[in-house]
Enzyme design. Sequence first.
Site, PDB file in Angstrom:
ATOM      1  N   CYS A  59       0.837  -1.210   0.000  1.00 21.59           N
ATOM      2  CA  CYS A  59       0.000   0.000   0.000  1.00 21.59           C
ATOM      3  C   CYS A  59       0.875   1.266   0.000  1.00 21.59           C
ATOM      4  O   CYS A  59       1.546   1.524  -0.991  1.00 21.59           O
ATOM      5  CB  CYS A  59      -0.980  -0.063   1.155  1.00 21.59           C
ATOM      6  SG  CYS A  59      -2.432   0.940   0.853  1.00 21.59           S
ATOM      7  N   GLU A 102      -0.954  -8.263   5.361  1.00 23.40           N
ATOM      8  CA  GLU A 102      -0.636  -8.488   6.781  1.00 23.40           C
ATOM      9  C   GLU A 102      -1.880  -8.420   7.666  1.00 23.40           C
ATOM     10  O   GLU A 102      -1.807  -8.712   8.853  1.00 23.40           O
ATOM     11  CB  GLU A 102       0.431  -7.488   7.255  1.00 23.40           C
ATOM     12  CG  GLU A 102      -0.045  -6.074   7.559  1.00 23.40           C
ATOM     13  CD  GLU A 102      -0.374  -5.228   6.314  1.00 23.40           C
ATOM     14  OE1 GLU A 102      -0.336  -5.760   5.190  1.00 23.40           O
ATOM     15  OE2 GLU A 102      -0.702  -4.041   6.497  1.00 23.40           O
ATOM     16  N   ILE A 161      -7.226  -0.456   1.726  1.00 20.36           N
ATOM     17  CA  ILE A 161      -7.518   0.718   2.558  1.00 20.36           C
ATOM     18  C   ILE A 161      -6.954   1.949   1.858  1.00 20.36           C
ATOM     19  O   ILE A 161      -5.740   2.118   1.770  1.00 20.36           O
ATOM     20  CB  ILE A 161      -6.895   0.579   3.962  1.00 20.36           C
ATOM     21  CG1 ILE A 161      -7.387  -0.706   4.639  1.00 20.36           C
ATOM     22  CG2 ILE A 161      -7.232   1.804   4.820  1.00 20.36           C
ATOM     23  CD1 ILE A 161      -6.703  -1.025   5.961  1.00 20.36           C
ATOM     24  N   HIS A 211      -3.371  -4.977   1.755  1.00 26.22           N
ATOM     25  CA  HIS A 211      -2.699  -5.233   3.040  1.00 26.22           C
ATOM     26  C   HIS A 211      -2.686  -6.724   3.379  1.00 26.22           C
ATOM     27  O   HIS A 211      -3.520  -7.176   4.178  1.00 26.22           O
ATOM     28  CB  HIS A 211      -3.438  -4.486   4.164  1.00 26.22           C
ATOM     29  CG  HIS A 211      -3.177  -3.026   4.200  1.00 26.22           C
ATOM     30  ND1 HIS A 211      -2.189  -2.466   4.982  1.00 26.22           N
ATOM     31  CD2 HIS A 211      -3.769  -2.005   3.557  1.00 26.22           C
ATOM     32  CE1 HIS A 211      -2.196  -1.158   4.813  1.00 26.22           C
ATOM     33  NE2 HIS A 211      -3.141  -0.850   3.955  1.00 26.22           N
TER      34      HIS A 211
HETATM   35  N1  GLN Z   1      -3.605   6.401   1.045  1.00 26.33           N
HETATM   36  C1  GLN Z   1      -2.337   6.147   1.633  1.00 26.33           C
HETATM   37  C2  GLN Z   1      -1.246   6.952   0.946  1.00 26.33           C
HETATM   38  O1  GLN Z   1      -1.506   7.608   0.011  1.00 26.33           O
HETATM   39  C3  GLN Z   1      -2.023   4.667   1.569  1.00 26.33           C
HETATM   40  C4  GLN Z   1      -2.998   3.932   2.415  1.00 26.33           C
HETATM   41  C5  GLN Z   1      -2.453   2.683   3.036  1.00 26.33           C
HETATM   42  O2  GLN Z   1      -1.257   2.447   3.100  1.00 26.33           O
HETATM   43  N2  GLN Z   1      -3.355   1.893   3.540  1.00 26.33           N
HETATM   44  O3  GLN Z   1      -0.125   6.922   1.374  1.00 26.33           O
END
Ligand code: GLN
Length: 188
Positions: free
Chosen positions: A79, A165, A127, A163
């Site tokens: 992410c 994890e 997320i 994610h």
């Molecule tokens: N939206 C976050 C970013 O731009 C990333 C979100 C996440 O790692 N769950 O850094």
Amino acid sequence: MERSPRIGVLALQGAFREHVQVLERLGAEVVEVRLPEELDALDGLVIPGGESTTIMRLARLYGLDEAIRAYQGAIFGTCAGMIVLDRDHLGLADLEVDRNAYGRQVRSFEADVELSGDERPLHGVFIRAPRIRDLGGDLEVLGELDGEPVLVRQGRLLLASFHPELTDDPRVHQLFLDMVREEQHVRA
Ligand code: GLN
């Protein structure tokens, strides 16, 4: 018997503890990384999810940006960790992403990821996930959501927009540990 791989988890901000738990469960020796010199003894590095702007700001502050650029081992970014590794940030991974690009209504969601070479889908937690916009020719797509890449590999780099994890399924972390082993043999 081979010794356990020693994996560092970048612990500046975000979901690093969950990575530590999964990797320990898989038999790795895990250390939290906050200083450049801590990279030296590692067989692999994980850059967790969180807020990429914060992770980048803290990494610059501690000189970890240059240290990670110079690091030669396997790296797994999830992410925000994927964003940090992309062309516009550390520039290690040959891809571009749109941050938070799954729309307002679906900022966070769970969905099954289709894995290449594995019939069993992987439950993915997304997320405010980055959406891959442009992928260099060297990248191998290992997982897709609705036909779009969400898990990719570029040699020693593994990148997930979700994610892994946060679920009980350790397949992506196991894949990373397999890559770490391969790299050890290549470098030995
Ligand atoms: N939206 C976050 C970013 O731009 C990333 C979100 C996440 O790692 N769950 O850094």
